[in-house]
Design a protein around this motif. Structure first.
Motif, PDB file in Angstrom:
ATOM      1  N   VAL A  90       0.820  -1.219   0.000  1.00  0.00           N
ATOM      2  CA  VAL A  90       0.000   0.000   0.000  1.00  0.00           C
ATOM      3  C   VAL A  90       0.857   1.275   0.000  1.00  0.00           C
ATOM      4  CG1 VAL A  90      -1.628   1.328   1.414  1.00  0.00           C
ATOM      5  CG2 VAL A  90      -2.076  -1.058   0.933  1.00  0.00           C
ATOM      6  N   LYS A  91       2.002   1.215   0.699  1.00  0.00           N
ATOM      7  CA  LYS A  91       2.871   2.403   0.750  1.00  0.00           C
ATOM      8  C   LYS A  91       3.314   2.785  -0.653  1.00  0.00           C
ATOM      9  CE  LYS A  91       4.983   2.543   5.227  1.00  0.00           C
ATOM     10  NZ  LYS A  91       5.857   1.691   5.978  1.00  0.00           N
ATOM     11  N   LYS A  92       3.717   1.763  -1.409  1.00  0.00           N
ATOM     12  CA  LYS A  92       4.184   1.991  -2.772  1.00  0.00           C
ATOM     13  C   LYS A  92       3.040   2.549  -3.622  1.00  0.00           C
ATOM     14  CE  LYS A  92       6.293  -0.619  -6.476  1.00  0.00           C
ATOM     15  NZ  LYS A  92       6.053  -1.950  -6.962  1.00  0.00           N
ATOM     16  N   TYR A  93       1.861   1.962  -3.459  1.00  0.00           N
ATOM     17  CA  TYR A  93       0.686   2.396  -4.221  1.00  0.00           C
ATOM     18  C   TYR A  93       0.376   3.867  -3.917  1.00  0.00           C
ATOM     19  CZ  TYR A  93      -4.001   2.301  -6.244  1.00  0.00           C
ATOM     20  OH  TYR A  93      -5.120   2.570  -7.003  1.00  0.00           O
ATOM     21  N   ALA A  94       0.460   4.213  -2.606  1.00  0.00           N
ATOM     22  CA  ALA A  94       0.152   5.584  -2.189  1.00  0.00           C
ATOM     23  C   ALA A  94       1.126   6.563  -2.849  1.00  0.00           C
ATOM     24  CB  ALA A  94       0.240   5.693  -0.675  1.00  0.00           C
ATOM     25  N   GLU A  96       2.929   6.090  -5.631  1.00  0.00           N
ATOM     26  CA  GLU A  96       2.731   6.134  -7.085  1.00  0.00           C
ATOM     27  C   GLU A  96       1.505   6.953  -7.485  1.00  0.00           C
ATOM     28  OE1 GLU A  96       4.716   1.802  -8.061  1.00  0.00           O
ATOM     29  OE2 GLU A  96       2.539   2.023  -8.228  1.00  0.00           O
ATOM     30  N   HIS A  97       0.485   6.932  -6.627  1.00  0.00           N
ATOM     31  CA  HIS A  97      -0.754   7.637  -6.992  1.00  0.00           C
ATOM     32  C   HIS A  97      -0.956   8.930  -6.213  1.00  0.00           C
ATOM     33  CE1 HIS A  97      -1.375   3.559  -8.468  1.00  0.00           C
ATOM     34  NE2 HIS A  97      -2.208   4.093  -9.323  1.00  0.00           N
ATOM     35  N   SER A  98       0.097   9.412  -5.557  1.00  0.00           N
ATOM     36  CA  SER A  98       0.043  10.619  -4.698  1.00  0.00           C
ATOM     37  C   SER A  98      -1.216  10.634  -3.825  1.00  0.00           C
ATOM     38  CB  SER A  98       0.086  11.920  -5.496  1.00  0.00           C
ATOM     39  OG  SER A  98       0.626  11.776  -6.726  1.00  0.00           O
ATOM     40  N   ALA A 104      -5.093   5.256   0.047  1.00  0.00           N
ATOM     41  CA  ALA A 104      -4.568   4.179  -0.795  1.00  0.00           C
ATOM     42  C   ALA A 104      -5.044   2.827  -0.272  1.00  0.00           C
ATOM     43  CB  ALA A 104      -3.040   4.237  -0.824  1.00  0.00           C
ATOM     44  N   ALA A 105      -5.006   2.657   1.071  1.00  0.00           N
ATOM     45  CA  ALA A 105      -5.427   1.385   1.673  1.00  0.00           C
ATOM     46  C   ALA A 105      -6.880   1.115   1.304  1.00  0.00           C
ATOM     47  CB  ALA A 105      -5.272   1.447   3.183  1.00  0.00           C
ATOM     48  N   ARG A 106      -7.695   2.145   1.395  1.00  0.00           N
ATOM     49  CA  ARG A 106      -9.122   1.996   1.102  1.00  0.00           C
ATOM     50  C   ARG A 106      -9.343   1.645  -0.378  1.00  0.00           C
ATOM     51  NH1 ARG A 106     -11.146   7.014   2.809  1.00  0.00           N
ATOM     52  NH2 ARG A 106     -10.839   6.300   4.930  1.00  0.00           N
ATOM     53  N   THR A 107      -8.627   2.381  -1.262  1.00  0.00           N
ATOM     54  CA  THR A 107      -8.793   2.139  -2.709  1.00  0.00           C
ATOM     55  C   THR A 107      -8.407   0.707  -3.069  1.00  0.00           C
ATOM     56  OG1 THR A 107      -8.168   4.428  -3.031  1.00  0.00           O
ATOM     57  CG2 THR A 107      -8.162   3.052  -4.990  1.00  0.00           C
ATOM     58  N   VAL A 108      -7.224   0.293  -2.586  1.00  0.00           N
ATOM     59  CA  VAL A 108      -6.720  -1.040  -2.905  1.00  0.00           C
ATOM     60  C   VAL A 108      -7.656  -2.101  -2.322  1.00  0.00           C
ATOM     61  CG1 VAL A 108      -4.837  -2.631  -2.377  1.00  0.00           C
ATOM     62  CG2 VAL A 108      -4.318  -0.301  -3.080  1.00  0.00           C
ATOM     63  N   ARG A 109      -8.121  -1.841  -1.094  1.00  0.00           N
ATOM     64  CA  ARG A 109      -8.985  -2.815  -0.420  1.00  0.00           C
ATOM     65  C   ARG A 109     -10.314  -2.980  -1.149  1.00  0.00           C
ATOM     66  NH1 ARG A 109      -8.744  -0.791   4.630  1.00  0.00           N
ATOM     67  NH2 ARG A 109     -10.813   0.088   4.836  1.00  0.00           N
TER      68      ARG A 109
END
Ligand SMILES: Nc1ncnc2c1ncn2[C@@H]1O[C@H](COP(=O)(O)OP(=O)(O)OP(=O)(O)O)[C@@H](O)[C@H]1O
Length: 450
Positions: A90-94, A96-98, A104-109
Protein backbone atom coordinates in the motif's frame (compact mmCIF):
# COMPACT_ATOMS: atom_id res chain seq x y z
CA UNK A 1 -29.86 -6.36 22.60
CA UNK A 2 -26.91 -6.48 20.20
CA UNK A 3 -28.49 -9.25 18.16
CA UNK A 4 -31.82 -7.39 18.11
CA UNK A 5 -30.17 -4.21 16.85
CA UNK A 6 -28.21 -6.18 14.25
CA UNK A 7 -31.41 -7.74 12.91
CA UNK A 8 -33.26 -4.43 13.11
CA UNK A 9 -30.71 -2.65 10.93
CA UNK A 10 -30.93 -5.49 8.41
CA UNK A 11 -34.72 -5.23 8.39
CA UNK A 12 -34.93 -1.40 8.37
CA UNK A 13 -32.61 -1.03 5.40
CA UNK A 14 -33.32 -4.34 3.73
CA UNK A 15 -29.62 -5.17 3.87
CA UNK A 16 -30.00 -8.94 3.48
CA UNK A 17 -32.35 -10.92 1.29
CA UNK A 18 -32.84 -14.65 0.94
CA UNK A 19 -30.25 -16.39 -1.26
CA UNK A 20 -27.71 -13.61 -0.71
CA UNK A 21 -24.06 -14.56 -1.15
CA UNK A 22 -22.13 -12.36 1.26
CA UNK A 23 -18.43 -11.62 1.23
CA UNK A 24 -17.29 -10.19 4.58
CA UNK A 25 -14.53 -7.57 4.41
CA UNK A 26 -12.49 -9.17 7.15
CA UNK A 27 -9.67 -7.38 8.92
CA UNK A 28 -9.56 -9.79 11.86
CA UNK A 29 -10.35 -6.85 14.15
CA UNK A 30 -13.22 -6.85 16.62
CA UNK A 31 -15.79 -5.28 14.27
CA UNK A 32 -15.50 -7.60 11.31
CA UNK A 33 -15.11 -10.62 13.61
CA UNK A 34 -18.31 -9.82 15.52
CA UNK A 35 -20.00 -9.09 12.19
CA UNK A 36 -19.01 -12.55 10.91
CA UNK A 37 -20.15 -14.21 14.13
CA UNK A 38 -23.57 -12.52 13.88
CA UNK A 39 -23.99 -13.33 10.21
CA UNK A 40 -23.14 -16.97 10.89
CA UNK A 41 -25.50 -17.13 13.84
CA UNK A 42 -28.41 -15.82 11.76
CA UNK A 43 -27.41 -17.33 8.43
CA UNK A 44 -30.31 -19.79 8.39
CA UNK A 45 -32.83 -17.30 9.77
CA UNK A 46 -31.86 -14.73 7.16
CA UNK A 47 -31.67 -17.44 4.44
CA UNK A 48 -28.15 -16.42 3.44
CA UNK A 49 -26.88 -18.84 0.82
CA UNK A 50 -23.16 -18.34 1.37
CA UNK A 51 -20.78 -16.44 3.65
CA UNK A 52 -17.06 -16.11 2.95
CA UNK A 53 -14.25 -13.81 4.08
CA UNK A 54 -11.83 -11.57 2.18
CA UNK A 55 -8.73 -10.13 3.80
CA UNK A 56 -6.28 -7.70 2.33
CA UNK A 57 -2.79 -7.63 3.78
CA UNK A 58 -1.78 -3.98 3.41
CA UNK A 59 1.89 -4.75 4.25
CA UNK A 60 1.90 -1.68 6.43
CA UNK A 61 3.21 -3.16 9.66
CA UNK A 62 5.74 -5.70 8.44
CA UNK A 63 5.58 -9.02 10.25
CA UNK A 64 2.51 -7.90 12.23
CA UNK A 65 0.50 -7.63 9.02
CA UNK A 66 1.49 -11.19 8.16
CA UNK A 67 0.44 -12.35 11.64
CA UNK A 68 -2.96 -10.69 11.14
CA UNK A 69 -3.32 -12.53 7.87
CA UNK A 70 -2.47 -15.79 9.64
CA UNK A 71 -5.08 -15.07 12.29
CA UNK A 72 -7.71 -14.42 9.59
CA UNK A 73 -6.88 -17.70 7.87
CA UNK A 74 -7.10 -19.75 11.05
CA UNK A 75 -10.35 -18.00 12.07
CA UNK A 76 -11.81 -18.92 8.69
CA UNK A 77 -10.66 -22.50 9.03
CA UNK A 78 -12.13 -22.80 12.49
CA UNK A 79 -15.50 -21.54 11.23
CA UNK A 80 -15.35 -23.63 8.08
CA UNK A 81 -15.40 -20.54 5.88
CA UNK A 82 -13.57 -19.90 2.65
CA UNK A 83 -11.18 -16.97 2.84
CA UNK A 84 -9.68 -14.96 -0.02
CA UNK A 85 -6.47 -13.13 0.76
CA UNK A 86 -4.13 -10.85 -1.09
CA UNK A 87 -0.98 -8.97 -0.16
CA UNK A 88 -0.44 -5.47 -1.52
CA UNK A 89 2.27 -2.89 -1.00
CA UNK A 90 0.00 0.00 0.00
CA UNK A 91 2.87 2.40 0.75
CA UNK A 92 4.18 1.99 -2.77
CA UNK A 93 0.69 2.40 -4.22
CA UNK A 94 0.15 5.58 -2.19
CA UNK A 95 3.40 7.05 -3.47
CA UNK A 96 2.73 6.13 -7.08
CA UNK A 97 -0.75 7.64 -6.99
CA UNK A 98 0.04 10.62 -4.70
CA UNK A 99 -2.52 9.49 -2.14
CA UNK A 100 -2.50 9.38 1.64
CA UNK A 101 -1.80 5.92 3.10
CA UNK A 102 -5.37 5.76 4.38
CA UNK A 103 -6.85 6.63 1.01
CA UNK A 104 -4.57 4.18 -0.80
CA UNK A 105 -5.43 1.39 1.67
CA UNK A 106 -9.12 2.00 1.10
CA UNK A 107 -8.79 2.14 -2.71
CA UNK A 108 -6.72 -1.04 -2.91
CA UNK A 109 -8.98 -2.82 -0.42
CA UNK A 110 -12.24 -1.96 -2.14
CA UNK A 111 -10.93 -2.89 -5.57
CA UNK A 112 -9.78 -6.26 -4.16
CA UNK A 113 -13.17 -6.84 -2.52
CA UNK A 114 -15.09 -5.92 -5.65
CA UNK A 115 -12.85 -8.08 -7.79
CA UNK A 116 -13.43 -11.15 -5.59
CA UNK A 117 -17.17 -10.44 -5.36
CA UNK A 118 -17.45 -10.29 -9.12
CA UNK A 119 -15.28 -13.32 -9.82
CA UNK A 120 -16.79 -15.54 -7.13
CA UNK A 121 -20.36 -14.29 -7.59
CA UNK A 122 -20.97 -12.70 -4.20
CA UNK A 123 -23.82 -10.22 -4.61
CA UNK A 124 -22.98 -8.32 -1.39
CA UNK A 125 -19.92 -7.17 0.52
CA UNK A 126 -20.41 -6.64 4.27
CA UNK A 127 -18.15 -4.31 6.26
CA UNK A 128 -17.84 -3.85 10.01
CA UNK A 129 -18.64 -0.14 10.08
CA UNK A 130 -20.75 0.70 13.11
CA UNK A 131 -22.56 3.56 14.83
CA UNK A 132 -19.49 4.89 16.67
CA UNK A 133 -17.64 4.98 13.31
CA UNK A 134 -20.54 6.94 11.87
CA UNK A 135 -20.50 9.54 14.64
CA UNK A 136 -16.72 9.93 14.44
CA UNK A 137 -16.89 10.29 10.68
CA UNK A 138 -19.66 12.89 10.89
CA UNK A 139 -17.69 14.96 13.40
CA UNK A 140 -14.39 14.49 11.56
CA UNK A 141 -15.73 15.58 8.22
CA UNK A 142 -17.68 18.40 9.81
CA UNK A 143 -14.50 19.76 11.41
CA UNK A 144 -12.54 19.35 8.19
CA UNK A 145 -15.21 21.09 6.13
CA UNK A 146 -15.60 18.05 3.92
CA UNK A 147 -18.50 18.29 1.45
CA UNK A 148 -19.41 14.65 2.01
CA UNK A 149 -19.36 15.24 5.72
CA UNK A 150 -21.96 15.83 8.39
CA UNK A 151 -24.18 13.10 7.02
CA UNK A 152 -21.47 10.39 7.28
CA UNK A 153 -21.80 7.07 5.45
CA UNK A 154 -24.90 5.11 4.55
CA UNK A 155 -26.04 1.71 5.89
CA UNK A 156 -25.60 0.46 2.34
CA UNK A 157 -24.02 1.76 -0.83
CA UNK A 158 -24.51 -0.18 -4.04
CA UNK A 159 -23.45 -3.75 -3.13
CA UNK A 160 -21.76 -2.79 0.18
CA UNK A 161 -23.81 -3.39 3.34
CA UNK A 162 -23.10 -2.30 6.92
CA UNK A 163 -25.19 -4.49 9.23
CA UNK A 164 -23.57 -3.08 12.43
CA UNK A 165 -24.97 0.35 11.59
CA UNK A 166 -27.05 0.54 14.83
CA UNK A 167 -24.32 -0.76 17.16
CA UNK A 168 -21.82 1.28 19.13
CA UNK A 169 -18.24 0.16 19.64
CA UNK A 170 -19.01 -0.41 23.31
CA UNK A 171 -21.91 -2.73 22.50
CA UNK A 172 -19.71 -4.65 20.06
CA UNK A 173 -16.97 -4.95 22.69
CA UNK A 174 -19.37 -6.24 25.34
CA UNK A 175 -20.84 -8.75 22.89
CA UNK A 176 -17.39 -10.07 21.94
CA UNK A 177 -16.58 -10.49 25.61
CA UNK A 178 -19.85 -12.19 26.47
CA UNK A 179 -19.61 -14.61 23.55
CA UNK A 180 -15.88 -15.10 23.97
CA UNK A 181 -15.17 -14.06 20.41
CA UNK A 182 -11.46 -13.91 19.61
CA UNK A 183 -10.08 -11.20 17.40
CA UNK A 184 -6.78 -9.50 16.63
CA UNK A 185 -6.12 -6.25 18.44
CA UNK A 186 -7.45 -3.54 16.22
CA UNK A 187 -4.32 -1.95 14.96
CA UNK A 188 -5.96 -0.46 11.94
CA UNK A 189 -4.61 2.73 13.46
CA UNK A 190 -1.89 2.80 10.88
CA UNK A 191 -4.21 5.68 10.12
CA UNK A 192 -1.89 7.88 12.17
CA UNK A 193 -5.24 9.48 12.63
CA UNK A 194 -4.58 11.78 15.54
CA UNK A 195 -7.66 13.81 14.85
CA UNK A 196 -9.97 10.77 14.82
CA UNK A 197 -8.50 9.63 18.12
CA UNK A 198 -9.01 13.06 19.60
CA UNK A 199 -12.63 12.98 18.50
CA UNK A 200 -13.09 9.50 19.96
CA UNK A 201 -11.41 10.14 23.28
CA UNK A 202 -12.00 13.85 23.95
CA UNK A 203 -14.79 15.30 21.88
CA UNK A 204 -17.44 12.56 21.93
CA UNK A 205 -17.26 12.07 25.75
CA UNK A 206 -17.69 15.82 26.08
CA UNK A 207 -20.69 15.84 23.76
CA UNK A 208 -22.12 12.91 25.69
CA UNK A 209 -22.06 15.03 28.83
CA UNK A 210 -24.35 17.50 27.08
CA UNK A 211 -26.46 14.88 25.35
CA UNK A 212 -26.22 11.35 26.83
CA UNK A 213 -27.86 9.89 23.72
CA UNK A 214 -25.58 11.65 21.29
CA UNK A 215 -25.31 8.54 19.06
CA UNK A 216 -29.06 8.26 18.69
CA UNK A 217 -29.46 11.95 17.88
CA UNK A 218 -26.67 11.97 15.33
CA UNK A 219 -27.88 8.75 13.75
CA UNK A 220 -31.29 10.30 13.13
CA UNK A 221 -29.67 13.43 11.80
CA UNK A 222 -27.56 11.35 9.43
CA UNK A 223 -30.57 9.39 8.18
CA UNK A 224 -32.52 12.55 7.38
CA UNK A 225 -29.55 14.14 5.67
CA UNK A 226 -29.27 10.96 3.60
CA UNK A 227 -32.88 11.29 2.51
CA UNK A 228 -32.17 14.83 1.28
CA UNK A 229 -28.99 13.67 -0.39
CA UNK A 230 -30.77 10.83 -2.19
CA UNK A 231 -33.31 13.29 -3.52
CA UNK A 232 -30.64 15.66 -4.81
CA UNK A 233 -28.68 12.77 -6.33
CA UNK A 234 -31.77 11.84 -8.34
CA UNK A 235 -32.03 15.45 -9.52
CA UNK A 236 -28.36 15.35 -10.50
CA UNK A 237 -29.11 12.30 -12.67
CA UNK A 238 -31.80 14.25 -14.51
CA UNK A 239 -29.36 16.96 -15.53
CA UNK A 240 -26.34 14.74 -16.11
CA UNK A 241 -26.51 14.80 -19.91
CA UNK A 242 -25.69 18.51 -19.82
CA UNK A 243 -22.32 17.69 -18.34
CA UNK A 244 -21.14 15.05 -20.77
CA UNK A 245 -19.38 17.43 -23.11
CA UNK A 246 -15.94 18.98 -22.90
CA UNK A 247 -17.47 22.42 -22.81
CA UNK A 248 -20.50 23.45 -20.85
CA UNK A 249 -22.70 26.04 -22.46
CA UNK A 250 -23.93 28.62 -19.96
CA UNK A 251 -27.39 28.87 -21.46
CA UNK A 252 -27.68 25.08 -21.14
CA UNK A 253 -27.23 25.20 -17.38
CA UNK A 254 -29.14 28.40 -16.68
CA UNK A 255 -32.05 26.41 -15.28
CA UNK A 256 -29.97 23.99 -13.18
CA UNK A 257 -30.50 24.58 -9.43
CA UNK A 258 -27.29 25.47 -7.59
CA UNK A 259 -27.49 22.44 -5.30
CA UNK A 260 -27.40 20.23 -8.40
CA UNK A 261 -24.99 22.44 -10.29
CA UNK A 262 -22.17 22.30 -7.78
CA UNK A 263 -22.41 18.54 -7.53
CA UNK A 264 -22.32 18.18 -11.31
CA UNK A 265 -19.37 20.56 -11.55
CA UNK A 266 -17.51 18.56 -8.93
CA UNK A 267 -17.94 15.33 -10.91
CA UNK A 268 -17.17 17.05 -14.22
CA UNK A 269 -13.97 18.59 -12.86
CA UNK A 270 -12.92 15.26 -11.36
CA UNK A 271 -13.44 13.48 -14.68
CA UNK A 272 -11.38 16.07 -16.55
CA UNK A 273 -8.54 16.56 -14.08
CA UNK A 274 -8.52 13.57 -11.72
CA UNK A 275 -8.83 15.99 -8.81
CA UNK A 276 -11.82 16.57 -6.57
CA UNK A 277 -12.18 20.33 -6.11
CA UNK A 278 -12.44 21.50 -2.51
CA UNK A 279 -15.54 23.08 -1.06
CA UNK A 280 -13.87 26.46 -1.25
CA UNK A 281 -12.99 26.03 -4.93
CA UNK A 282 -16.54 25.04 -5.80
CA UNK A 283 -17.80 28.09 -3.93
CA UNK A 284 -15.48 30.34 -5.96
CA UNK A 285 -16.68 28.71 -9.19
CA UNK A 286 -20.34 29.27 -8.30
CA UNK A 287 -19.47 32.90 -7.62
CA UNK A 288 -17.81 33.53 -11.00
CA UNK A 289 -20.68 31.85 -12.81
CA UNK A 290 -22.90 34.66 -11.60
CA UNK A 291 -20.56 37.35 -12.87
CA UNK A 292 -20.55 38.71 -16.39
CA UNK A 293 -17.51 38.71 -18.64
CA UNK A 294 -14.66 36.31 -18.66
CA UNK A 295 -13.23 34.79 -15.47
CA UNK A 296 -10.84 32.03 -14.64
CA UNK A 297 -9.92 29.98 -11.57
CA UNK A 298 -6.87 27.86 -11.01
CA UNK A 299 -7.93 24.30 -10.18
CA UNK A 300 -4.48 22.88 -9.59
CA UNK A 301 -0.90 23.35 -10.68
CA UNK A 302 -1.84 21.97 -14.11
CA UNK A 303 -5.42 22.98 -14.77
CA UNK A 304 -7.58 26.05 -14.84
CA UNK A 305 -11.30 26.49 -15.21
CA UNK A 306 -12.37 29.25 -17.55
CA UNK A 307 -15.77 30.84 -17.70
CA UNK A 308 -15.84 32.66 -20.99
CA UNK A 309 -18.71 34.71 -22.37
CA UNK A 310 -20.82 31.70 -23.14
CA UNK A 311 -19.06 28.56 -21.90
CA UNK A 312 -17.18 26.84 -19.11
CA UNK A 313 -14.09 24.89 -20.05
CA UNK A 314 -11.14 23.29 -18.32
CA UNK A 315 -7.75 23.95 -19.85
CA UNK A 316 -4.28 22.72 -19.18
CA UNK A 317 -2.09 25.56 -18.03
CA UNK A 318 0.54 26.15 -20.65
CA UNK A 319 2.37 29.18 -21.85
CA UNK A 320 1.37 29.95 -25.42
CA UNK A 321 4.26 29.74 -27.79
CA UNK A 322 4.96 32.31 -30.47
CA UNK A 323 4.42 31.10 -34.00
CA UNK A 324 4.84 32.60 -37.45
CA UNK A 325 4.28 31.28 -40.99
CA UNK A 326 4.92 32.80 -44.39
CA UNK A 327 2.24 32.57 -47.07
CA UNK A 328 2.15 33.57 -50.75
CA UNK A 329 -0.64 33.43 -53.25
CA UNK A 330 -1.25 29.87 -54.37
CA UNK A 331 -0.16 28.47 -50.97
CA UNK A 332 -2.13 26.46 -48.46
CA UNK A 333 -0.62 26.70 -45.02
CA UNK A 334 -1.55 24.54 -42.07
CA UNK A 335 -1.47 26.50 -38.83
CA UNK A 336 -1.17 23.64 -36.39
CA UNK A 337 -1.41 25.84 -33.28
CA UNK A 338 -4.90 26.92 -34.32
CA UNK A 339 -5.93 23.77 -36.18
CA UNK A 340 -6.79 25.58 -39.44
CA UNK A 341 -5.61 25.64 -43.03
CA UNK A 342 -5.39 29.00 -44.73
CA UNK A 343 -5.48 29.15 -48.48
CA UNK A 344 -4.35 32.15 -50.52
CA UNK A 345 -5.24 32.79 -54.14
CA UNK A 346 -5.72 35.50 -56.73
CA UNK A 347 -9.23 36.28 -57.85
CA UNK A 348 -10.41 38.49 -60.66
CA UNK A 349 -14.13 38.06 -60.29
CA UNK A 350 -15.43 40.15 -57.51
CA UNK A 351 -18.28 38.53 -55.71
CA UNK A 352 -19.17 41.12 -53.09
CA UNK A 353 -21.81 38.82 -51.58
CA UNK A 354 -19.27 36.14 -50.76
CA UNK A 355 -16.98 38.72 -49.24
CA UNK A 356 -19.54 39.53 -46.60
CA UNK A 357 -18.47 36.57 -44.48
CA UNK A 358 -15.25 38.04 -43.21
CA UNK A 359 -14.94 35.18 -40.75
CA UNK A 360 -14.24 32.69 -43.54
CA UNK A 361 -12.96 34.62 -46.52
CA UNK A 362 -11.29 38.00 -47.01
CA UNK A 363 -9.87 39.73 -50.11
CA UNK A 364 -7.56 42.70 -50.47
CA UNK A 365 -6.69 45.06 -53.28
CA UNK A 366 -2.93 44.66 -53.34
CA UNK A 367 -1.33 45.52 -56.67
CA UNK A 368 2.12 44.19 -55.95
CA UNK A 369 3.47 41.15 -57.82
CA UNK A 370 3.89 38.00 -55.70
CA UNK A 371 3.69 39.58 -52.25
CA UNK A 372 4.56 37.65 -49.11
CA UNK A 373 2.33 37.64 -46.05
CA UNK A 374 2.85 36.52 -42.48
CA UNK A 375 0.46 34.52 -40.35
CA UNK A 376 1.32 34.64 -36.67
CA UNK A 377 -0.21 34.89 -33.24
CA UNK A 378 -0.61 38.24 -31.54
CA UNK A 379 2.20 40.14 -29.91
CA UNK A 380 2.33 43.03 -27.48
CA UNK A 381 1.54 46.38 -29.04
CA UNK A 382 -0.48 44.99 -31.97
CA UNK A 383 -2.91 47.51 -33.43
CA UNK A 384 -5.83 47.01 -35.78
CA UNK A 385 -7.65 49.35 -38.14
CA UNK A 386 -11.34 48.48 -38.09
CA UNK A 387 -13.02 48.50 -41.51
CA UNK A 388 -14.59 51.85 -42.30
CA UNK A 389 -12.71 53.71 -39.57
CA UNK A 390 -9.83 56.12 -39.68
CA UNK A 391 -7.85 55.31 -36.60
CA UNK A 392 -6.34 52.14 -35.28
CA UNK A 393 -7.31 50.50 -32.00
CA UNK A 394 -5.47 48.14 -29.71
CA UNK A 395 -5.86 44.60 -31.02
CA UNK A 396 -6.64 43.47 -27.48
CA UNK A 397 -9.65 45.81 -27.34
CA UNK A 398 -10.84 44.51 -30.69
CA UNK A 399 -10.62 40.96 -29.35
CA UNK A 400 -12.62 41.94 -26.29
CA UNK A 401 -15.25 43.59 -28.52
CA UNK A 402 -15.40 40.42 -30.56
CA UNK A 403 -15.92 38.48 -27.31
CA UNK A 404 -12.95 36.26 -28.03
CA UNK A 405 -12.25 34.44 -24.76
CA UNK A 406 -8.95 35.32 -23.15
CA UNK A 407 -7.68 31.73 -23.30
CA UNK A 408 -8.06 31.76 -27.11
CA UNK A 409 -6.48 35.13 -27.78
CA UNK A 410 -2.91 33.88 -27.97
CA UNK A 411 -3.63 31.10 -30.42
CA UNK A 412 -5.82 32.90 -32.96
CA UNK A 413 -3.91 33.55 -36.21
CA UNK A 414 -3.35 37.10 -37.40
CA UNK A 415 -2.67 37.87 -41.08
CA UNK A 416 -0.05 40.56 -41.49
CA UNK A 417 1.33 42.44 -44.48
CA UNK A 418 3.99 45.13 -44.27
CA UNK A 419 3.52 45.48 -40.52
CA UNK A 420 -0.22 46.00 -40.87
CA UNK A 421 -2.77 43.55 -39.57
CA UNK A 422 -5.13 42.60 -42.38
CA UNK A 423 -7.23 39.97 -40.73
CA UNK A 424 -7.98 38.48 -37.33
CA UNK A 425 -8.44 35.05 -38.86
CA UNK A 426 -11.91 33.67 -38.36
CA UNK A 427 -13.26 36.95 -36.99
CA UNK A 428 -12.67 40.31 -38.64
CA UNK A 429 -10.84 41.97 -41.53
CA UNK A 430 -9.22 45.35 -41.24
CA UNK A 431 -9.73 48.47 -43.27
CA UNK A 432 -6.42 48.12 -45.12
CA UNK A 433 -6.40 47.47 -48.89
CA UNK A 434 -10.19 47.47 -49.29
CA UNK A 435 -11.73 46.01 -52.41
CA UNK A 436 -13.72 48.55 -54.41
CA UNK A 437 -15.64 48.65 -57.71
CA UNK A 438 -12.38 49.66 -59.39
CA UNK A 439 -10.39 46.70 -58.10
CA UNK A 440 -9.10 44.56 -60.95
CA UNK A 441 -7.28 41.85 -59.10
CA UNK A 442 -7.69 40.71 -55.53
CA UNK A 443 -5.60 38.59 -53.22
CA UNK A 444 -7.91 36.40 -51.17
CA UNK A 445 -7.50 34.28 -48.10
CA UNK A 446 -9.84 31.55 -47.13
CA UNK A 447 -10.08 29.45 -44.03
CA UNK A 448 -10.41 25.69 -44.26
CA UNK A 449 -10.97 23.96 -40.99
CA UNK A 450 -9.30 20.59 -40.50
N1 LIG B 1 -7.38 -5.53 5.85
C1 LIG B 1 -8.67 -5.59 5.61
N2 LIG B 1 -9.17 -6.53 4.77
C2 LIG B 1 -10.48 -6.61 4.51
N3 LIG B 1 -11.38 -5.76 5.02
C3 LIG B 1 -10.96 -4.80 5.85
C4 LIG B 1 -9.59 -4.65 6.19
N4 LIG B 1 -9.45 -3.61 7.03
C5 LIG B 1 -10.69 -3.12 7.22
N5 LIG B 1 -11.61 -3.82 6.53
C6 LIG B 1 -13.06 -3.60 6.47
O1 LIG B 1 -13.35 -2.20 6.49
C7 LIG B 1 -14.12 -1.88 7.62
C8 LIG B 1 -13.72 -0.50 8.13
O2 LIG B 1 -12.41 -0.53 8.57
P1 LIG B 1 -11.65 0.80 8.89
O3 LIG B 1 -12.51 1.64 9.76
O4 LIG B 1 -10.30 0.46 9.33
O5 LIG B 1 -11.64 1.34 7.39
P2 LIG B 1 -11.39 2.82 6.85
O6 LIG B 1 -9.95 3.00 6.54
O7 LIG B 1 -12.08 3.77 7.73
O8 LIG B 1 -12.06 2.73 5.41
P3 LIG B 1 -13.56 2.64 5.10
O9 LIG B 1 -14.24 3.18 6.32
O10 LIG B 1 -13.82 3.44 3.87
O11 LIG B 1 -13.79 1.16 4.85
C9 LIG B 1 -13.83 -2.98 8.60
O12 LIG B 1 -14.88 -3.13 9.52
C10 LIG B 1 -13.72 -4.18 7.69
O13 LIG B 1 -14.98 -4.67 7.35
Amino acid sequence: MVEKKFLKAIKDFNLVESKDRILVAFSGGIDSTVLTALLLKFQKYLKIEKIALAHLNHSLRGAESDLDEEFCKSFAEEKGLKIYTKKEDVKKYAKEHSMSIEEAARTVRYSFLQEIALREEFNKIATGHHLSDLIETMILWFIQGNKKGIKGFKPYEKNVIRPLFYLTKEEIRQYAEKKDIKYTVDRTNFKTDILRNKIRHDIIPLLRQINPSIEKSMLIESLFLQIDEDFIEKEVEKFSQKFLKDRITLTDIADVPEAVLYRMLTIWIYKKTGIYPSYRKIWEILKILKKSGEKSISLSRDYQLIKSYSQIIIKKKEKSKKYSYKIKTGDEVYIKEAGVIIKSYISKSINMGKLKDERKIVCFDIGEENPEFVIRNRKAGDRFLPFGQKSEKKLKDIMIELKIPKYMRDTIPILEFRNKILWVVGYKRSGHYPVTEQTKKMICFEIKEV
